[in-house]
Design an enzyme around this catalytic site. Structure first.
Site, PDB file in Angstrom:
ATOM      1  N   LYS A 272      38.889  32.605  37.195  1.00  0.00           N
ATOM      2  CA  LYS A 272      38.487  33.141  38.502  1.00  0.00           C
ATOM      3  C   LYS A 272      37.613  32.114  39.212  1.00  0.00           C
ATOM      4  O   LYS A 272      36.779  31.444  38.576  1.00  0.00           O
ATOM      5  CB  LYS A 272      37.732  34.444  38.289  1.00  0.00           C
ATOM      6  CG  LYS A 272      37.416  35.223  39.562  1.00  0.00           C
ATOM      7  CD  LYS A 272      36.811  36.583  39.201  1.00  0.00           C
ATOM      8  CE  LYS A 272      36.554  37.413  40.452  1.00  0.00           C
ATOM      9  NZ  LYS A 272      35.945  38.725  40.101  1.00  0.00           N
TER      10      LYS A 272
ATOM     11  N   SER B 208      37.983  42.573  42.271  1.00  0.00           N
ATOM     12  CA  SER B 208      38.014  41.308  42.942  1.00  0.00           C
ATOM     13  C   SER B 208      38.750  40.213  42.165  1.00  0.00           C
ATOM     14  O   SER B 208      38.989  39.140  42.713  1.00  0.00           O
ATOM     15  CB  SER B 208      36.591  40.844  43.254  1.00  0.00           C
ATOM     16  OG  SER B 208      35.858  40.704  42.078  1.00  0.00           O
TER      17      SER B 208
ATOM     18  N   SER C 129      35.870  44.988  38.627  1.00  0.00           N
ATOM     19  CA  SER C 129      36.681  43.896  39.158  1.00  0.00           C
ATOM     20  C   SER C 129      37.586  43.175  38.175  1.00  0.00           C
ATOM     21  O   SER C 129      38.369  42.326  38.589  1.00  0.00           O
ATOM     22  CB  SER C 129      35.771  42.860  39.828  1.00  0.00           C
ATOM     23  OG  SER C 129      35.288  43.389  41.043  1.00  0.00           O
TER      24      SER C 129
END
Lengths: 472, 476, 99
Positions: A74, A149, A173
C-alpha cells in the site's frame, strides 16, 4: 499460485524467482490499465530483487520464508528511495529516505516488491475513490469499487498481480476491501505489527496487515512482519506468533458468537452468506450462538471523533516546509493555507476539520473525551462477550461492492460502511475477513472472525476451517 | 482638598525556565544532542517528523528530568506525554510533544541564598523546536525580514520546563532565583544551563497589585530575555510601565511582550484575538511513564549535595547564619570545601569566609594547607589584613608557600617596641601636626600612621599604630 | 449537539491552516453538520464514572538507551526540500513569533 507454493518452489530451486516475477508482471501488464491497482509498478527493481533471491538459492544461502513471492505494498508504507504518495498530491513524488520496518522484514524474508498500490488519500475512505490519482476498480466487476482504503492492495491480490499485499487498517481498511474483492484480509492485534514507516492516519487505531488469496498465505505473511520493534513505542514486546502449523486444527469445541448488533440492517446477500458461515462452523464442531456487544452501536461515532482527531494532528506536518508539495505564499501563513488547500482532497479536509473541531476548546470533553470513554465501554463489552465465547462472527461489510460514484456525494453514507469493522480497531483486537462465496448479485462476500487481543492463533484456526468448508 | 496618594504597588513575578538536558542524544531519537554543529546534520526521520516516523523516549532524559524534580523537592508522579498543536516553521510535526495535565514533577520549591523560598509548580518534559534565522530584516530580527531559514538540529532536544509559583517579589529575587536554579541544574549534571548557548531560557510573568492585597493582578508575559541582567532590567521596566498604567486608571492588558535589550523596553507582540487553542490530547505514539520505586530511590540517592545544603553546612561550620552574603558567595564559587577545611584546621570562621569571598572569588583557589596557614598568620597578628590579602593574591597567581611569600615580601612580625619607637619618632619629628592632633584634629591620625608606615616600610599594623597614638594622647 | 455553523468551519479551517473557499465553507458546513448530527448519540451516552482508554492495551516505560545513532545525510535531507538556502530549509517571511 499461492505464496506458500511459490516460496516452496523457489526455495527448492524448482522455479526461479525471476520466472515467478515475470509471470506476475505479465499479469499486471494485462489488466493494470483497466484496474489501476497500482500508483507505481516497480518492474525493474522487482526483477533485480528476484535475481538476488535466485543468487542466494544458487549459493546455498537461505533466501527466506517468502523467497520470490511477489508482494504489493500500500502506498502509505515507506519504501526507501521509492515514491510513497499515500495517493495524495501532497506527497506526489516524495521518496522516503528510509524503509518501514515491515518492508525491511519482507525484503529480508526474500519477498519481491512489485509495486505500490493505490488507496484512498491518506487512508481516509472506504472505496479508493478518494485517491488523487483516480480510483481502483474491482476485478470482479470493474464498474464497482474495490473497497477502501486498501483498495489497490485488495485488487492486486484478487487480480493475481501479487501473491500477497500489505494494507493498513484503521477502521476496516484491510478487511472491507478484502471482503469486496473476495480475498483474505487481516487486521492484527494492535501493537503486534510495527507501525514504524506507516504514514500515520490515526495512531491509536492504525495497524498494518496482510491481504492474501488464502488464510495460510495470510498467516505466513503475518508471521514474517509481526513481532516487537524498538522503533515503535506502541509495539507489543512479543515475538511474532506461530500460526502456520496450527491451521489444520479445526474448530472442534470452540464457542463462536454471532454479533447481533452487527447483523441488523445488512444486505440480504451478506446476511445469507453469514448464516451459511455460521452453519458451516457448527457443522465443523464449533458451538455457534448469538452474542451481544452493545457498545458497538456507538462505536461508529466514537471512532469518527477519535480517528479524525488524531488524524488532524498527524496531518499537520504537511505544511510545505520540509518535503512534499509547496504552494508559495507572501508569508509562511499564506503558504500553509495554500499548500494544504491544494495538497489535500475534500475527504481529507473534511476529516481534518472534524478532528480539529473535536479537539478544540470547549468541545474536547464532549467529543474526544467522550470517545475515549466509549472505547472503554467497547472493551468492557468485548471482555464480557469473550467470557462466553472464544471468537465472534460478524459480517465484514454491510453490502457487497457498490458502484463507483454511488456513495461519493454523501460522506456520511460512506462512513456507515465501516460499522462492522470499527469495533475491533477501537478495542485493539485482531479480526480477519474470509471470503465466503458470492451474493446473488455474483459479487464476493466476506465474513469476519473477531478474537480477543493476541488471539490470532485461534482466529486463524477458525478462518482456515471456514475456508475449507467452502471447497465445493 | 484631599491629597490623592498613589497606591503602593507590589510586584508579583513567576518565572518559566526551559533548560536543555545534557543527554548524548535527543529526546525521541538517537541523533546527537549537540550545540553548534553544521545545520541539519543531526537529523533523522523522527526528529524531522517525516511521514511514518515514531518517537521512542530516551531513558537518560527521564533520569535527568527526575533529578531536576527531586532537586527541587518535587513529587515525581506517573506521567504521560501530550501533543501541543500549533503551526510554526521550526516545528517539524506542527505539534510539540510535551506534558500537560499529568506532568512528571509537581509541587516543589527552592530556597534562595537570602533564605526566602520560591515554590515550583511543576517541572515537565518536552521536546525542543528547531531554530529559525531571519534574513533581510534589521539585525536578524523577524520584523521586516524577507524570508527565514530553519535548522532542525535542535528539534527534539530534551527540555525540562520549570514553572515557579508567583512567589517572587523583586527583580533581585528573580535574578537570585535564576542563579540558584542554574547552580542546582549544573550541580546535578542535568544541564549546563548556559543562557548564551540557549541551554537555559527564561520567560517572566509579572503583574502588580496593591501592597497588602491577595488577589493577583493581570499579568504580562515577557519573552526574549537573553541574560539574567536582562531579566532584572525587563522586570524593572515592566514595574514602571504597569504602575503608570494602573495609576492612570488604565488596565494592564494580558499579553505577551518582547524585551528589547537595546532600547531597554518591552513592546507588545502581534496581538492575538484570543488565547491560543493548542488542542492538547494524549500523545498516542507514546505510552505512560511510571518510574519504579527502585529507579526513583536510585536517582534520589545519587543526588549530590545541593547549593542550599552547602550553605547551611558552611554557615554551621563558620558559626554564621547560612543566609550571610559571604556564605552565598563562597558556595557559589565552589570554595566551601576549602573554607570548611581551613576552619577544621583551626582558622577563624568569619575570617576564612571573608578572605575566601573577597580574595579568592573568580580565581584559582590555593590548597587547604596554604590557605589555612595564611589565615593563621593573620589571626596570630603576624600578618596585617593588607599583608594577608597580598600573600593570598600571590598564592593564587603563582602558588608557593605562605611563609616564604611573606618573607620574600619582607613581611616580618614587628616587635611591639619597634612600632612604638617609630610612633614616638613620628610624633617627635612632627610637633606641629602632633599639637593639632592632640588639639582635636583626629583626622591627623592618618598622617602619623603614614609616617610610621613609611618608617617601617609598611610592616606596621595600622590598627596597632592608631592604638599607640591614642595611648600617647592620653599620656600627654 | 448543535449544528456546526459556517463560522465554526471557518474557525477550524483557520486552526488547521486549511485555505478554504467560500463555496467550500458552505459545503463543508453542511456535510460536517450531518456527521455531527449522527454523532449526537455520542453526546447523549451516559459515561459517568467510565475512565477513558487512551490505548487499547497498557504498556508503560518504553525507553531507549542514550546512545548516538546514525543521522541522515544532509544532502538526502535537503534534496526533499521545496526550498533550500545555506544548508537550511527556506520559508517565506514569518509574520509572528511562535505562540
Amino acid at each position: 499460485m499461492s505464496a506458500i507454493e511459490i516460496a516452496r518452489d523457489v526455495r527448492a530451486g524448482s522455479r526461479s524467482a525471476r520466472d515467478v516475477v515475470e509471470e506476475h508482471l505479465a499479469t499486471i501488464a494485462g489488466r493494470e490499465a483497466e484496474l489501476h491497482a497500482f500508483n507505481l509498478v516497480l518492474a525493474d527493481s522487482a526483477l533485480a530483487q528476484a535475481d538476488e533471491v535466485d543468487r542466494r538459492v544458487a549459493a546455498g544461502e537461505d533466501p527466506g520464508p517468502l523467497a520470490g513471492v511477489p508482494v504489493a505494498l500500500k502506498d502509505n508504507l515507506c519504501t526507501r528511495g521509492v515514491p510513497t504518495t499515500c495517493s495524495s498530491r501532497m506527497l506526489e513524488g516524495w521518496r522516503p529516505p528510509y524503509d518501514a520496518t515491515v518492508v525491511t522484514r519482507l525484503r529480508e524474508a526474500g519477498a519481491v516488491v512489485v509495486g505500490k498500490t493505490n488507496m484512498d488519500e491518506f487512508a481516509m475512505g472506504s472505496s479508493t475513490e478518494n485517491s488523487a490519482f483516480g480510483p481502483t476498480r474491482n476485478p470482479h466487476d470493474t464498474s464497482r469499487v474495490p473497497g477502501g482504503s486498501s483498495g489497490g492492495s485488495a485488487a492486486a491480490v484478487a487480480a493475481g498481480f501479487a501473491a500477497l499485499a500489505l494494507g493498513s487498517d484503521t477502521g476496516g481498511s484491510i478487511r472491507q476491501p478484502a471482503a469486496l474483492c473476495g480475498v483474505v484480509g487481516v487486521k492484527p492485534t494492535y501493537g503486534l505489527v510495527s507501525r514504524y514507516g506507516l504514514v500515520a492516519f490515526a495512531s491509536s487505531l492504525d495497524q498494518i496487515g496482510p491481504l492474501a488469496g488464502s488464510v495460510a498465505d495470510a498467516a505466513l505473511a503475518l508471521e514474517v512482519i509481526a513481532g516487537h520493534d524498538r522503533a515503535d513505542s506502541t509495539s507489543i514486546p512479543h515475538a511474532a506468533p506461530t500460526l502456520s502449523g496450527l491451521l489444520e486444527r479445526g474448530v472442534d469445541g470452540l464457542r463462536i458468537g454471532v454479533v447481533r448488533e452487527l447483523v441488523e440492517g445488512i444486505d440480504p446477500d451478506v446476511g445469507t452468506r453469514l448464516s451459511k458461515a455460521a452453519a458451516a462452523l457448527e457443522a465443523a464442531g464449533a458451538k455457534v450462538d448469538e452474542a451481544s456487544v452493545p457498545a458497538v452501536t456507538v462505536g461508529l461515532s466514537a471512532y469518527y471523533v477519535l480517528a479524525t482527531a488524531e488524524a488532524s494532528s498527524n496531518l499537520a506536518r504537511y505544511d510545505g516546509v520540509r518535503y512534499g508539495l509547496r504552494v508559495d505564499g507572501d508569508d509562511v501563513g499564506a503558504m500553509y493555507g495554500a499548500t494544504r488547500a491544494a495538497g489535500f482532497g475534500a475527504e481529507v479536509k473534511r476529516r481534518i476539520m472534524l478532528g480539529t473541531y473535536a479537539l478544540s476548546a470547549g468541545y474536547y470533553d464532549a467529543y474526544y473525551g467522550q470517545a475515549q470513554r466509549v472505547r472503554t465501554l467497547i472493551l468492557a463489552d468485548f471482555e464480557a462477550a469473550y467470557g462466553s465465547y472464544d471468537l465472534l462472527l460478524a459480517p465484514t461489510a454491510p453490502t457487497t461492492a457498490f458502484a463507483l460514484g454511488a456513495k461519493t456525494a454523501d460522506p456520511l453514507a460512506m462512513y456507515l460502511s465501516d460499522v462492522c469493522t470499527i469495533p475491533s480497531n477501537m478495542a485493539g483486537h485482531p479480526a480477519i475477513s474470509v471470503p465466503y462465496g458470492r451474493g446473488d448479485d455474483g459479487l464476493p462476500v466476506g465474513v469476519q472472525l473477531l478474537a480477543p487481543a493476541l488471539g490470532e492463533a485461534t482466529m486463524f484456526r477458525a478462518a482456515a476451517a471456514l475456508e475449507r468448508s467452502l471447497v465445493p | 482638598m484631599t491629597t490623592v496618594t498613589t497606591t503602593s504597588w507590589e510586584m508579583v513575578v513567576g518565572l518559566e525556565v526551559h533548560c536543555e538536558l545534557a543527554t548524548a542524544t535527543k529526546l525521541f531519537c538517537s541523533c546527537r544532542n549537540a550545540f553548534g554543529d553544521e545545520p541539519n546534520t543531526n537529523v533523522c526521520p523522527v526528529c524531522l517528523g517525516l511521514p511514518g516516523s515514531l518517537p521512542v523516549v530516551n531513558r537518560h532524559a527521564v533520569e535527568l528530568a527526575m533529578r531536576v524534580g527531586l532537586a527541587l523537592h518535587c513529587s515525581v508522579e506517573p506521567s504521560i506525554f501530550h501533543r501541543k498543536n500549533y503551526f510554526y516553521p521550526d516545528m517539524p510535526k506542527d505539534y510539540q510533544v510535551s506534558q500537560y495535565d499529568e506532568p512528571l514533577n509537581v509541587g516543589g520549591w527552592l530556597d534562595l541564598p537570602d533564605g526566602s523560598r520560591v515554590g515550583v509548580t511543576r517541572a515537565h518534559m518536552e521536546e525542543d523546536t528547531g531554530k529559525t534565522t531571519h534574513v533581510g530584516g534589521g539585525g536578524g530580527r523577524i520584523h521586516g525580514a524577507d524570508h527565514s531559514l530553519v535548522d532542525y538540529n535542535r528539534a527534539g532536544v530534551p527540555l525540562v520546563e520549570i514553572v515557579s509559583e508567583p512567589d517572587i517579589r523583586s527583580a533581585e529575587a528573580a535574578k537570585a532565583y535564576v542563579n540558584e536554579l542554574r547552580a542546582i541544574l549544573v550541580a546535578i549534571g542535568a544541564s549546563d544551563a548556559r543562557m548564551e548557548e540557549g541551554s537555559l531560557r527564561i520567560d517572566a510573568n509579572i503583574s502588580l497589585r496593591p501592597a497588602g492585597t491577595d488577589a493577583l493582578g493581570t499579568r504580562a508575559e515577557i519573552k526574549n530575555l537573553n541574560s539574567v541582567r536582562s531579566l532584572g532590567r525587563a522586570l524593572e521596566y515592566e514595574v514602571r510601565r504597569q504602575t503608570l498604567r494602573l495609576e492612570a486608571g488604565e488596565v494592564v492588558v494580558q499579553e505577551t511582550r518582547h524585551w528589547n535589550e537595546d532600547e531597554g523596553r518591552t513592546s507588545s507582540m502581534r496581538s492575538k484575538e484570543e488565547a491560543y487553542d493548542y488542542r492538547y490530547f494524549p500523545e498516542p505514539d507514546l505510552v505512560p511513564l511510571a518510574p519504579s520505586e527502585e529507579w526513583l530511590a536510585g536517582v534520589r540517592a545519587g543526588l549530590p549535595v545541593l547549593p542550599a545544603d552547602r550553605r547551611v553546612a558552611l554557615g554551621g561550620a563558620a558559626g554564621v547564619p547560612a543566609t550571610d552574603a559571604s556564605v552565598a558567595t563562597v558556595v557559589q564559587q565552589g570554595l566551601d570545601g576549602l573554607v570548611a577545611a581551613a576552619i577544621e584546621a583551626g582558622a577563624d570562621g568569619r575570617l576564612a569566609l571573608n578572605r575566601a569571598a573577597n580574595e579568592l572569588a573568580h580565581r584559582t583557589a590555593p590548597d587547604v594547607a596554604a590557605f589555612t596557614q595564611v589565615l593563621r598568620m593573620e589571626g596570630d597578628g603576624r600578618l596585617t589584613a593588607t599583608q594577608a590579602k597580598a600573600v593570598l593574591a600571590e598564592l593564587v597567581a603563582s602558588g608557593g608557600d605562605p611563609e616564604a611569600i611573606a618573607a620574600a615580601k619582607g613581611y616580618e612580625a614587628l616587635e611591639g617596641d619597634v612600632v612604638a619607637a617609630a610612633v614616638d619618632a613620628a610624633i617627635a619629628g612632627n610637633p606641629g601636626e602632633w599639637e593639632r592632633y592632640a588639639g582635636g584634629e583626629a583626622k591627623l591620625a592618618g598622617f602619623f600612621v603614614g609616617k610610621v608606615m613609611a618608617a617601617t616600610k609598611g610592616k606596621a599594623d595600622g590598627k596597632a599604630v592608631t592604638a599607640l597614638l591614642r595611648e600617647r594622647l592620653g599620656a600627654s | 449537539m448543535s449544528l456546526i455553523s459556517r463560522d465554526d468551519v471557518a474557525h477550524v479551517a483557520r486552526l488547521a491552516r486549511l485555505g478554504v473557499t467560500e463555496e467550500e465553507l458552505d459545503r463543508f458546513a453542511e456535510q460536517l453538520a450531518a456527521v455531527l448530527e449522527h454523532a449526537a448519540d455520542l453526546a447523549t451516552l451516559d459515561t459517568a464514572g467510565v475512565p477513558p482508554t487512551a490505548h487499547p492495551f497498557s504498556l508503560v516505560n518504553v525507553l531507549r538507551d542514550d546512545v548516538v545513532g546514525r543521522s541522515l545525510d544532509r544532502d538526502e535531507v535537503l534534496a526533499m526540500a521545496p526550498a533550500v538556502e545555506d544548508g537550511r530549509f527556506r520559508v517565506p517571511r514569518i509574520l509572528g513569533d511562535a505562540p
